[in-house]
Write a protein that holds these residues in place. Structure first.
Motif, short mmCIF file in Angstrom:
data_model
loop_
_atom_site.label_atom_id
_atom_site.label_comp_id
_atom_site.label_asym_id
_atom_site.label_seq_id
_atom_site.Cartn_x
_atom_site.Cartn_y
_atom_site.Cartn_z
N MET A 1 -3.78 7.57 24.07
CA MET A 1 -2.37 7.29 24.31
C MET A 1 -1.90 6.20 23.36
N PHE A 2 -0.57 6.08 23.27
CA PHE A 2 0.07 5.12 22.38
C PHE A 2 1.04 4.26 23.18
N LEU A 3 0.97 2.95 22.96
CA LEU A 3 1.96 2.01 23.47
C LEU A 3 2.60 1.33 22.27
N GLY A 4 3.92 1.24 22.29
CA GLY A 4 4.59 0.57 21.19
C GLY A 4 5.89 -0.07 21.64
N ILE A 5 6.23 -1.17 20.99
CA ILE A 5 7.51 -1.83 21.22
C ILE A 5 8.20 -1.98 19.87
N GLY A 6 9.44 -1.51 19.80
CA GLY A 6 10.17 -1.57 18.55
C GLY A 6 11.64 -1.83 18.78
N ASP B 1 15.24 19.32 21.55
CA ASP B 1 14.38 20.43 21.14
C ASP B 1 13.52 20.08 19.92
N ALA B 2 13.44 18.78 19.60
CA ALA B 2 12.63 18.36 18.46
C ALA B 2 11.28 17.84 18.94
N GLN B 3 10.28 17.95 18.06
CA GLN B 3 8.97 17.37 18.34
C GLN B 3 8.78 16.16 17.43
N PRO B 4 8.41 15.00 17.98
CA PRO B 4 8.34 13.79 17.16
C PRO B 4 7.10 13.78 16.27
N ALA B 5 7.21 13.06 15.17
CA ALA B 5 6.05 12.78 14.34
C ALA B 5 5.13 11.82 15.09
N PRO B 6 3.85 11.75 14.71
CA PRO B 6 2.93 10.83 15.41
C PRO B 6 3.48 9.40 15.40
N PRO B 7 3.49 8.74 16.56
CA PRO B 7 4.09 7.41 16.63
C PRO B 7 3.35 6.38 15.78
N GLY B 8 2.04 6.54 15.64
CA GLY B 8 1.28 5.57 14.86
C GLY B 8 1.62 5.56 13.38
N ASP B 9 2.30 6.61 12.91
CA ASP B 9 2.68 6.67 11.49
C ASP B 9 4.00 5.95 11.21
N GLN B 10 4.68 5.49 12.26
CA GLN B 10 5.99 4.88 12.07
C GLN B 10 5.85 3.40 11.71
N PRO B 11 6.67 2.90 10.77
CA PRO B 11 6.48 1.53 10.29
C PRO B 11 7.25 0.45 11.05
N PHE B 12 8.09 0.84 12.00
CA PHE B 12 9.04 -0.13 12.56
C PHE B 12 8.54 -0.86 13.80
N TRP B 13 7.38 -0.51 14.32
CA TRP B 13 6.92 -1.11 15.56
C TRP B 13 6.65 -2.60 15.39
N SER B 14 7.00 -3.38 16.40
CA SER B 14 6.66 -4.80 16.41
C SER B 14 5.21 -5.01 16.83
N ILE B 15 4.74 -4.16 17.75
CA ILE B 15 3.35 -4.21 18.21
C ILE B 15 2.99 -2.84 18.75
N THR B 16 1.73 -2.44 18.58
CA THR B 16 1.27 -1.15 19.07
C THR B 16 -0.14 -1.29 19.63
N ALA B 17 -0.53 -0.31 20.44
CA ALA B 17 -1.90 -0.20 20.92
C ALA B 17 -2.19 1.29 21.13
N ASP C 1 16.98 -6.78 21.07
CA ASP C 1 17.08 -5.58 21.91
C ASP C 1 15.93 -4.66 21.55
N TRP C 2 14.99 -4.50 22.48
CA TRP C 2 13.74 -3.79 22.22
C TRP C 2 13.55 -2.64 23.19
N THR C 3 12.70 -1.69 22.78
CA THR C 3 12.37 -0.56 23.65
C THR C 3 10.85 -0.38 23.68
N LEU C 4 10.32 -0.26 24.89
CA LEU C 4 8.91 0.04 25.09
C LEU C 4 8.73 1.56 25.15
N VAL C 5 7.74 2.07 24.44
CA VAL C 5 7.51 3.51 24.37
C VAL C 5 6.07 3.82 24.77
N VAL C 6 5.92 4.82 25.65
CA VAL C 6 4.62 5.35 26.03
C VAL C 6 4.57 6.81 25.58
N MET C 7 3.57 7.16 24.77
CA MET C 7 3.42 8.52 24.26
C MET C 7 1.93 8.85 24.15
#
Length: 208
Positions: A80-85, A119-135, A150-156
């Motif tokens: 799984m992926f956790l990210g805040i951006g 109706d779109a499928q996202p690209a892998p979140p780990g490939d995105q450069p904008f995250w402030s922190i990920t796990a 203003d931040w958003t927490l994402v679980v994928m």
């Protein structure tokens, strides 16, 4: 000042002191000395590719203090992926992607979500450069000392997948809340004591 007026003032202060004391005790019990509020294990179920918490609006705190957010997922059967951006960039990444948005966290262990269609499928979140922190991992965990904004927490899923079924735990630490609770409690006790003293003094006065 007449005795009746003194008694009325004293009783008012006692009542205010009692309410403030209860509030101070509740705040101290809730956040403790370090200003941390824990989130009980909460199951999140979504039909889309991501579950987001967009209401992470971080304020500027006095004295250079900063908010800390700790988030962990219980172990699952896939990475799984956790990210805040930044919210604007997360919104662009998930544009037209079916997701579920956390509207409210209800203690203990429940959350209300709403679905956003797409109706779109996202690209892998780990490939995105904008995250402030990920796990990333089967049981990812992150500890984020936040900058104001203003931040958003994402679980994928690390490799985007739907639906999602995860259990999250965490805490929010606002350092100023720890001492604030003790200050509030001290002021409340002082007001309560003053009110009681005024009442006692007034009842000993001769009636006029």
């Amino acid at each position: 000042m007449k005795r009746g007026v003194r008694i009325a003032i004293g009783v008012t202060l006692v009542v205010l002191g009692l309410f403030a004391t209860v509030g101070g005790i509740a705040l101290v019990a809730l956040v403790g000395a370090d200003g941390s509020v824990g989130i009980a294990p909460t199951r999140l179920i979504g039909n889309g590719y991501a579950i987001t918490l967009p209401q992470v609006d971080v304020p500027s705190l006095p004295g250079g203090e900063r908010v800390r957010l700790d988030v962990s997922l219980q172990a699952g059967d896939r990475p799984m992926f956790l990210g805040i951006g930044p919210t604007a960039l997360v919104d662009g990444y998930l544009h037209n992607v079916p997701i579920d948005v956390i509207e409210q966290i209800d203690q203990p262990g429940a959350a209300r979500t709403s679905s956003v269609q797409g109706d779109a499928q996202p690209a892998p979140p780990g490939d995105q450069p904008f995250w402030s922190i990920t796990a990333t991992g089967n049981a990812p965990s992150l500890s984020w000392t936040a900058d104001p904004g203003d931040w958003t927490l994402v679980v994928m899923a690390a490799r985007p997948h739907s639906p999602l079924d995860v259990t999250v735990t965490g805490s929010v630490t606002v350092p100023i809340l720890g001492p604030l609770g003790f200050v509030l409690l001290g002021v409340a006790v002082a007001v309560l004591t003053l009110g009681a003293w005024i009442v006692v003094r007034a009842t000993r006065m001769p009636a006029s």
